[in-house]
Design an enzyme around this catalytic site. Structure first.
Site, short mmCIF file in Angstrom:
data_model
loop_
_atom_site.label_atom_id
_atom_site.label_comp_id
_atom_site.label_asym_id
_atom_site.label_seq_id
_atom_site.Cartn_x
_atom_site.Cartn_y
_atom_site.Cartn_z
N GLY A 138 -12.08 7.05 -0.77
CA GLY A 138 -12.26 8.06 -1.82
C GLY A 138 -11.03 8.93 -1.94
N SER A 140 -8.45 8.51 -5.15
CA SER A 140 -8.12 8.76 -6.57
C SER A 140 -9.24 9.49 -7.29
CB SER A 140 -7.86 7.45 -7.29
OG SER A 140 -6.88 6.71 -6.62
N SER A 172 -12.72 1.08 -4.65
CA SER A 172 -12.94 -0.35 -4.42
C SER A 172 -14.14 -0.56 -3.50
CB SER A 172 -11.71 -0.99 -3.77
OG SER A 172 -10.61 -0.93 -4.63
N GLU A 254 -2.23 1.07 4.70
CA GLU A 254 -2.69 0.30 3.53
C GLU A 254 -1.53 -0.52 2.96
OE1 GLU A 254 -4.22 2.66 0.29
OE2 GLU A 254 -4.89 0.89 -0.81
N SER A 387 1.44 3.07 -7.16
CA SER A 387 2.15 2.16 -8.09
C SER A 387 3.58 1.90 -7.61
CB SER A 387 2.18 2.79 -9.48
OG SER A 387 3.03 3.92 -9.46
N GLU A 389 6.33 2.45 -9.11
CA GLU A 389 7.22 3.59 -9.37
C GLU A 389 7.08 4.63 -8.25
OE1 GLU A 389 5.13 2.31 -11.62
OE2 GLU A 389 6.53 1.40 -13.05
#
Ligand SMILES: Cc1cc2nc3c(=O)[nH]c(=O)nc-3n(C[C@H](O)[C@H](O)[C@H](O)COP(=O)(O)OP(=O)(O)OC[C@H]3O[C@@H](n4cnc5c(N)ncnc54)[C@H](O)[C@@H]3O)c2cc1C
Length: 406
Positions: A138, A140, A172, A254, A387, A389
């Protein structure tokens, strides 16, 4: 007095362990499961286990070899890196696979081992080692993805418990998870220092999950709503306000998994190689080479990149013997792994032509339909876990030492 084996310097201390592993695998790995790792199950959700699968999972869980290097006192294998490598080699030799996985193994377990107190480790680590409890992440929120520290979900201090209100998204496996490790705000007056790391039972009253459907057709993640959810104070990991530090450490674990060793990237590298696909779907010249010379060059370049990347990952794993765990360099690995994974998916679809564009129906084999969905799923690789970036920002700041404004 020393035994003959102890005096013989040519005896590799890992040989005896290798023999032990072989014997144990021969006695416990059901041959019918050879090479049958259901790699897509993490995406499509839990499936009923066959008797063989259940027996294999139990055997590995009891032995602790699903998490081979975790401490034996918490149900791990207690192996050193050399022994863990032997185990991996011996499993690979007979087509055996690790039935214990998920976010508990990939990221939460190693983080709790580092930051959890004794009671938390004793409660949660053994269940993860046996694959008995599913965890979800938990982090985002609708307004906090790349800028994660903007998160708003609030845990209000009520003495011996918190009351949590807010929303997470892209959770997810949220619909299948038993528990959630969450970043919550405990102090609204500070940004990073106002964040805490909290463990929430997904069966608590006030937790609601709504699966989100993906372009690939599956619904592997959810919007997750928390309304007046009561969470005991003992579920706080570390101190209040330490969540940002702990949360970032978890992200390194991760990213390390996503870049190569873990199930997510493992499944992207699973299946036929692009050169095998080219042999099947494209013409070969009289020397047995793919006829299209431009495609041939791109396949060679891709396969060299993949091979070099795998060797780099292996070398990095061997070099990190100091046991410091993953570092900011995992951001480099994650980005390279994502690019190679997406290249592979694009090349595969190009090689297969129309056969790679099936969605359903009898005109396509199951393998072809899986390729299409894998290609679409691959779009997510450069987004989840932060991401590309954002990884570049981490590399610039933490590895190249560039300041924010440069
Ligand atoms: C398949 C999948 C599974 C996921 N699972 C989970 C999960 O289990 N739990 C969880 O908490 N989250 C999960 N996520 C969420 C994931 O971590 C976020 O999607 C990701 O961090 C990006 O955040 P965002 O979607 O809000 O995009 P945004 O932050 O809105 O970014 C949009 C675009 O802007 C770019 N951008 C943003 N800020 C910057 C910057 N400072 N510099 C340069 N570019 C920038 C980004 O790179 C991106 O291209 C998952 C995502 C996917 C796709």
């Amino acid at each position: 007095m020393a035994t003959a084996a102890e005096l013989d310097v040519s005896v590799n201390p890992l040989d005896a362990f290798r023999t032990e592993v072989r014997e144990w695998l021969a006695a416990n790995f059901p041959p019918a499961l050879k090479g049958k790792d259901n790699a897509m199950s993490a995406i499509d959700g839990p499936t009923d286990l066959s008797a063989d699968e259940a027996a294999w999972k139990k055997a590995m869980g009891d032995k602790g070899w699903g998490v081979p290097t975790w401490p034996a006192q918490y149900g791990g294998g207690g192996l050193d890196r050399g022994q863990a490598r032997v185990l991996q080699e011996e499993m690979g030799r007979i087509g055996a696979w690790n039935p214990i996985g998920g976010m508990g193994v990939m990221m939460f377990g190693p983080t709790l081992l580092e930051y959890g107190n004794e009671a938390q480790k004793s409660e949660h680590i053994p269940a993860i080692a046996k694959g008995e409890v599913r965890w979800c992440q938990g982090y985002s929120e609708p307004g906090a993805g790349s800028d994660l520290a903007s998160l708003q979900m609030f845990a209000e201090d009520k003495g011996n418990h918190y009351v949590v209100n807010g929303q997470k998204t892209w959770t997810s496996g949220g619909q299948w998870a038993d528990k959630c490790f969450a970043l919550v705000r405990t102090d609204k007056s500070k940004k990073h220092e106002g964040i805490s790391f909290l463990l929430i039972d997904m069966t608590s009253p006030g937790v609601e999950v709504k699966p989100i459907r993906l372009i690939s057709g599956s619904s592997p993640f959810c919007e997750t709503f928390f309304t007046d959810v009561k969470v005991p104070k003992e579920n706080l990991v570390g101190q209040e306000g330490e969540g940002w530090t702990i949360g970032k450490r978890l992200l390194q674990h991760e990213r390390q998994n996503l870049s190569g060793g873990g199930s997510a990237a493992g499944r992207m590298f699973a299946g036929k190689s692009v050169s095998a696909l080219a042999k099947e779907y494209r013409g070969l010249d009289d020397q047995g080479r793919v006829t299209d010379s431009d495609l041939r060059m791109r396949i060679v370049r891709h396969e060299m990149d993949s091979r070099a990347f795998m060797l780099t990952l292996r070398r990095a794993a061997l070099e990190s013997k100091s046991n410091q765990g993953p570092s900011a360099a995992t951001s480099i690995m994650k980005n390279v792994g994502a690019r190679i994974t997406q290249d592979r998916a694009e090349l595969s679809i190009e090689i297969m032509g129309m056969n790679g564009l099936g969605w359903e129906g009898e005109g396509f084999t199951d393998e072809e339909l899986t390729q299409t969905r894998t290609w679409l799923w691959g779009k997510a690789v450069s987004i989840y876990g932060g991401s590309s970036e954002i990884q570049n920002n981490v590399i610039a700041k933490r590895i190249l030492g560039m300041l924010d404004h440069q």
